[in-house]
Design a protein around this motif. Structure first.
Motif, PDB file in Angstrom:
ATOM      1  N   GLU A  49       8.085   3.126   0.557  1.00 20.08           N
ATOM      2  CA  GLU A  49       7.366   2.866   0.665  1.00 20.08           C
ATOM      3  C   GLU A  49       6.962   1.057  -0.045  1.00 20.08           C
ATOM      4  N   ASP A  50       5.499   0.240   0.779  1.00 23.52           N
ATOM      5  CA  ASP A  50       5.135  -1.105   0.961  1.00 23.52           C
ATOM      6  C   ASP A  50       5.737  -1.745   1.420  1.00 23.52           C
ATOM      7  N   THR A  52       7.476  -4.553   4.238  1.00 22.96           N
ATOM      8  CA  THR A  52       6.701  -4.669   5.058  1.00 22.96           C
ATOM      9  C   THR A  52       7.477  -5.184   6.656  1.00 22.96           C
ATOM     10  N   LYS A  73       2.291  -3.176   5.993  1.00 26.32           N
ATOM     11  CA  LYS A  73       3.051  -2.404   4.532  1.00 26.32           C
ATOM     12  C   LYS A  73       3.172  -1.183   5.556  1.00 26.32           C
ATOM     13  N   ILE A  74       4.093  -0.410   4.645  1.00 25.81           N
ATOM     14  CA  ILE A  74       4.230   0.836   5.472  1.00 25.81           C
ATOM     15  C   ILE A  74       3.950   2.222   4.464  1.00 25.81           C
ATOM     16  N   LYS A  75       3.018   2.502   5.517  1.00 23.19           N
ATOM     17  CA  LYS A  75       2.614   3.639   4.209  1.00 23.19           C
ATOM     18  C   LYS A  75       2.555   5.112   5.050  1.00 23.19           C
ATOM     19  N   ASN A  76       3.308   6.054   3.740  1.00 27.71           N
ATOM     20  CA  ASN A  76       3.764   7.561   3.898  1.00 27.71           C
ATOM     21  C   ASN A  76       4.243   7.212   5.538  1.00 27.71           C
ATOM     22  N   LYS A  78       4.187   5.608   8.079  1.00 28.70           N
ATOM     23  CA  LYS A  78       3.527   5.105   9.601  1.00 28.70           C
ATOM     24  C   LYS A  78       3.044   3.535   8.953  1.00 28.70           C
ATOM     25  N   PHE A  79       2.876   2.943  10.297  1.00 28.41           N
ATOM     26  CA  PHE A  79       2.289   1.727  10.005  1.00 28.41           C
ATOM     27  C   PHE A  79       0.978   1.046  11.259  1.00 28.41           C
TER      28      PHE A  79
END
Length: 363
Positions: A49-50, A52, A73-76, A78-79
């Motif tokens: 996670e996090d 870039t 940032k990628i979260k779960n 997804k972005f």
């Protein structure tokens, strides 16, 4: 530019019917309206996670550069990128720590989807992006499909980067360039001309640096400006020839190191053939020096390509000397020019540069 519409409206000489026209004119003067886009991406492989994800606009590399316009940032897994553009253009989407080349896509107003997995990256978006996938990404090199894509979107700024690929590299130039280039807008033409000028300057500097490095690593005895070293080898008619014998009465000798199995050599051969035809009566002698070990393949290549100058071979037989080692030839095709005084005057020239040098030395 400022226009006082209140004053225009109050003027007794101004028809109210003119106002809509002026309003449209004012909008065009302030540029095309930007429209929103949204990029939704998923990363199916396990990833921290996090991490870039960045977005860069891919302009002409030298004069425009690839400015980074956004990062998230990628979260779960997804972005999302959101923004506005005034025209479709070419971008690169990269995930830090993964594929350094990133994913190439064309951003257009509307929705764009990016699915990133370990084995594949799928991008879907507007009509230009869909055609980009169909005609460019699925094509081998820059063939007819890419030319079709360029012609279809010839008025779009995104086309400049594709057209430049044809202009900067001679072996990518396509016969359709004669019909493509006149269709480009004057603005794109000027950008391409500036880029080509800068590209040529930088390429020349790189080539000059490479030549200096090569000359530095070349044994002093066979460097440019030094007397040639004599050798003997078997010719295609079975006789044994010495370079000193071949040179007699010649103003310039071109040693061409090649092999039948060497694709770059065979691509360069039409240039050597034409140079020989144009300058053989002006004092030029060409000596082909083959690194072939298969004599049959050697003779077939000579016959097939009508290479009607002296041909020698460096097979490992007592009569032959290892000429490529003697002249420090580490890769082919490779050329060496020897003038009438027996001095090495140039090394490793190809294409138009070789032709221009031969012409200059025989004036």
């Amino acid at each position: 530019l400022q226009i006082n519409f209140l004053l225009l409206y109050k003027s007794p000489f101004m028809s109210i019917k003119i106002l809509p026209v002026l309003l449209l004119l004012s909008l065009s003067l302030f540029g095309q309206e930007k429209k929103p886009y949204i990029i939704r991406g998923t990363v199916s492989d396990p990833i921290n996670e996090d991490v870039t994800v960045y977005l860069e606009q891919m302009g002409l590399a030298i004069t425009e550069g690839w400015p980074r316009i956004d990062s998230v940032k990628i979260k779960n897994g997804k972005f999302v990128f959101k923004g506005k553009i005034d025209h479709p253009d070419l971008y690169r989407l990269g995930i830090k720590g993964t594929n350094p080349k990133g994913t190439i896509l064309i951003i257009e107003p509307g929705k764009i989807k990016v699915n990133n997995s370990r084995t594949n990256i799928d991008v879907s978006g507007g009509p230009i992006q869909e055609d980009f996938v169909k005609y460019v990404e699925s094509s081998d090199h820059f063939g007819d499909n890419v030319v079709y894509f360029i012609n279809k979107y010839i008025e779009q700024p995104v086309i400049r980067t594709f057209v430049f690929r044809f202009l900067k590299i001679p072996n990518l130039q396509h016969e359709c360039m004669d019909t493509i280039y006149p269709k480009l807008s004057q603005e794109i033409k000027e950008k391409l001309e500036r880029e080509k000028l800068e590209w040529d300057k930088r390429l020349k500097k790189v080539q000059e640096k490479q030549k200096l490095e090569e000359e530095k690593n070349t044994p002093e005895a066979v460097r440019t400006g030094k007397p040639y070293t004599d050798f003997k080898a078997e010719s295609s008619d079975g006789s044994t020839l010495r370079l000193s014998e071949i040179r007699k009465g010649k103003r310039l000798v071109l040693l061409d190191f090649w092999a039948s199995w060497c694709n770059p050599c065979m691509k360069e051969m039409p240039n050597i053939i034409q140079i020989y035809k144009d300058y053989k009566d002006k004092g030029l002698e060409v000596v082909g020096i083959s690194l072939d070990r298969n004599k049959e393949a050697w003779t077939k290549a000579i016959e097939k390509n009508q290479m009607k100058w002296i041909q020698l071979i460096t097979t490992k037989e007592p009569v032959n000397e290892d000429i490529n080692e003697l002249y420090h030839v580490k890769a082919i095709p490779y050329t060496i020019l020897i003038d009438s005084s027996g001095t090495i005057v140039a090394r490793k020239l190809r294409g138009e540069e070789l032709r221009e040098t031969v012409e200059k030395l025989l004036k």
